[in-house]
Scaffold this motif. Structure first.
Motif, PDB file in Angstrom:
ATOM      1  N   ASN A 168      -4.147   7.062  -5.749  1.00 15.89           N
ATOM      2  CA  ASN A 168      -4.372   7.780  -4.488  1.00 15.89           C
ATOM      3  C   ASN A 168      -5.857   8.008  -4.213  1.00 15.89           C
ATOM      4  O   ASN A 168      -6.284   8.050  -3.048  1.00 15.89           O
TER       5      ASN A 168
ATOM      6  N   ALA B 178      -7.025   4.577  -2.865  1.00 13.69           N
ATOM      7  CA  ALA B 178      -6.364   4.134  -1.640  1.00 13.69           C
ATOM      8  C   ALA B 178      -7.181   4.485  -0.402  1.00 13.69           C
ATOM      9  O   ALA B 178      -8.056   5.369  -0.424  1.00 13.69           O
TER      10      ALA B 178
ATOM     11  N   ARG C  74      -6.175  -2.351  -7.259  1.00 13.82           N
ATOM     12  CA  ARG C  74      -6.153  -2.515  -5.799  1.00 13.82           C
ATOM     13  C   ARG C  74      -6.592  -3.942  -5.461  1.00 13.82           C
ATOM     14  O   ARG C  74      -7.644  -4.406  -5.913  1.00 13.82           O
TER      15      ARG C  74
ATOM     16  N   ALA D 185       0.819  -1.220   0.000  1.00 16.26           N
ATOM     17  CA  ALA D 185       0.000   0.000   0.000  1.00 16.26           C
ATOM     18  C   ALA D 185       0.845   1.258   0.000  1.00 16.26           C
ATOM     19  O   ALA D 185       0.385   2.328  -0.418  1.00 16.26           O
TER      20      ALA D 185
ATOM     21  N   TRP E  76      -1.195  -3.556  -4.345  1.00 17.63           N
ATOM     22  CA  TRP E  76      -1.411  -3.100  -5.722  1.00 17.63           C
ATOM     23  C   TRP E  76      -0.725  -4.022  -6.731  1.00 17.63           C
ATOM     24  O   TRP E  76       0.398  -4.470  -6.499  1.00 17.63           O
TER      25      TRP E  76
ATOM     26  N   TYR F  43      -1.674  -2.604   6.383  1.00 16.73           N
ATOM     27  CA  TYR F  43      -2.790  -2.236   5.503  1.00 16.73           C
ATOM     28  C   TYR F  43      -3.465  -3.500   4.975  1.00 16.73           C
ATOM     29  O   TYR F  43      -2.842  -4.558   4.877  1.00 16.73           O
TER      30      TYR F  43
END
Length: 498
Positions: free
Chosen positions: A402, A405, A473, A303, A334, A330
């Motif tokens: 981003n 995330a 993700r 992450a 990715w 986390y």
């Protein structure tokens, strides 16, 4: 005989018992639309050893190599592993012996290209498959279920099997040291589609007796509270959030009921959850997750944007990768890749995500193999899935990552990500490399099945001709319960004293 649970195991058990002219009562909590259970949703991959399909693909497999791989993956190290070890040896014997011919006599067929799942941790005697052994059923999960459903229905017509749906078993009836029946409640009829939640409205009570009871009720993967309770320290802390690879009715109830009757549950901390889970944009059950079946080329980042170390490459060591990622703090990671990689290397687990194989559609299958673009279900996830970011520039990719995330994660930066990708890309210029993943990619392509339909030609991720750039993700996806009821090789549940 009473069989509790009409998933694949229950159908197999009922059909085999009825073949011996015994009467079987098959009880299922869900409706008839759920016959076949979780197997219906699967890709239908079967473990076979030294099969004709392997030999045609140039694969040299053997019972000895398969058993070495199995033991290297299982890592048996406990007193309660006596029977699991015996089951492992018996299953490898079965997979190297009569399994394929037994299935084939029932009409089961296999896709000719053998897949390579769990490519391993880099050790000959460690985790993973030394050779491709993932035999995909022609027809996927429904194609596995169909022969046994057909046999069961033939026995139903002959009066040897009785099906009773919406019968929820709540407990086993014990007399002396023997299970002599079951008790539970009937539930109101519910026409919800397969996999969707059904009501738990009780309409009556039942108690049934038999000479033997077989429990084939599945695991705990749909009950995330139980998953977290059983989560082992060796895998770090359990995820705060995960997606569900199985419907909610895979809840562990019958494991608890059978344990309450005196059976022993062993190795509850041995579980198998994937780290390549997508949030399904078109869900069937609540919190529905789909697993990516990845080829080896995507760049895997945590992450915070750090590249995962060897051997934690896509498709190599699921539990090792899960353990590593649980240490990052986390619940996601990715993939960074290109359009060229996604077209060749992305497949989605599940019968509904593979209409060509499930529908036995040769024309659609050829389109997947030689046509342009990723398979239709993959392209649909790329367009609609909330976990996908597609961009023509690295700056645009980082901005999109981003946005996807978690809020508490540090923002990724374009210079840092570029440094990671360019370091990897420099290793592509030669047909050899010190980068273990690049070496693994080239090695995979020496297997003709991977070169044909599974592994993209090595290329630079930042090569504009391979674009656009894609980031995905990846979420933890609950799936398999490996611990459970302790049995001997006759399938008899054992008490704690053996």
């Amino acid at each position: 005989m009473i069989v509790v649970g009409a998933g694949l195991a229950g159908l197999v058990a009922a059909a085999e018992v009825a073949d011996s002219r015994r009467k079987v009562l098959l009880l299922e909590q869900e409706g008839e639309q759920s016959l076949g259970g979780q197997a219906f949703w699967s890709l239908g991959g079967l473990f076979l050893v030294d099969s004709p399909e392997q030999r045609r693909m140039g694969i040299k497999d053997s019972h000895e190599l398969a058993l070495q791989d199995w033991m290297g993956s299982a890592q048996f190290d406990r007193d309660e592993d006596r029977w699991p070890r015996a089951w492992a040896e018996a299953y490898v014997d079965f997979a190297a012996g009569e399994k394929r011919s037994w299935l084939r006599e029932m009409g089961h067929r296999i896709f000719p290209v053998v897949g390579w799942a769990e490519r391993g941790d880099g050790r000959a005697d460690g985790h993973g498959n030394s050779v491709p052994r993932f035999h995909i059923t022609w027809g996927t999960g429904p194609g596995v279920v169909e022969p046994f459903e057909r046999r069961v229905r033939e026995h139903v017509a002959a009066g040897r099997i009785t099906l009773r749906f919406r019968h929820r078993v709540d407990g086993l009836v014990v007399a002396g040291d023997t299970v002599v029946g079951v008790e539970g409640h009937t539930l109101a009829v519910d026409a919800a589609q397969r996999g969707r939640p059904t009501n738990r409205d009780e309409t009556g009570y039942f108690a049934l007796t038999s000479q033997a009871v077989i429990v084939t009720s599945g695991g705990i993967g749909g009950n995330h509270d139980l998953v977290r309770k059983a989560w082992p320290e060796r895998l770090g802390t359990p995820p705060r959030t995960m997606v569900a690879g199985v419907p909610a009715h895979v809840d562990g109830r019958m494991l608890e009921a059978t344990q309450a009757a005196g059976a022993t549950v062993i190795n509850p901390d041995r579980m198998w959850h994937y780290v390549e889970g997508l949030r399904n944009w078109d869900p069937i059950w609540d919190n529905h997750g789909i697993r990516i079946l990845p080829g080896p080329s995507s760049l895997w980042l945590d992450a915070e944007g750090h590249r995962l170390p060897a051997p934690y490459f896509p498709g190599f060591d699921t539990l090792g990768t899960l353990r590593h990622l649980r240490q990052t703090g986390y619940d996601y990671s990715w993939f960074v890749l290109t359009q060229k990689i996604i077209e060749k290397e992305f497949a989605l687990s599940g019968s509904e995500q593979n209409p060509d194989l499930t529908g036995k559609d040769i024309r659609l299958l050829l389109k997947r193999a030689v046509g342009k673009g990723a398979p239709g279900p993959v392209e649909a996830f790329k367009r609609h899935g909330q976990d996908f970011v597609v961009a023509d520039s690295l700056r645009g990719l980082v901005d999109g990552m981003n946005e996807v995330a978690d809020d508490e994660a540090p923002a990724l930066t374009e210079p840092a990500l570029r440094e990671v990708i360019e370091a990897r890309d420099r290793e592509i210029d030669n047909p050899y490399s010190k980068d273990a993943q690049v070496t693994a990619i080239r090695g995979a392509r020496s297997y003709r099945g991977d070169k044909l339909i599974r592994v993209a030609t090595p290329h630079k991720i930042l090569d504009p001709k391979a674009g656009p750039l894609i980031a995905v993700r990846l979420n933890v996806l609950s799936r398999k319960t490996l611990g459970g009821l302790e049995t001997d090789l006759s399938g008899r549940c054992l008490r704690g004293d053996g």
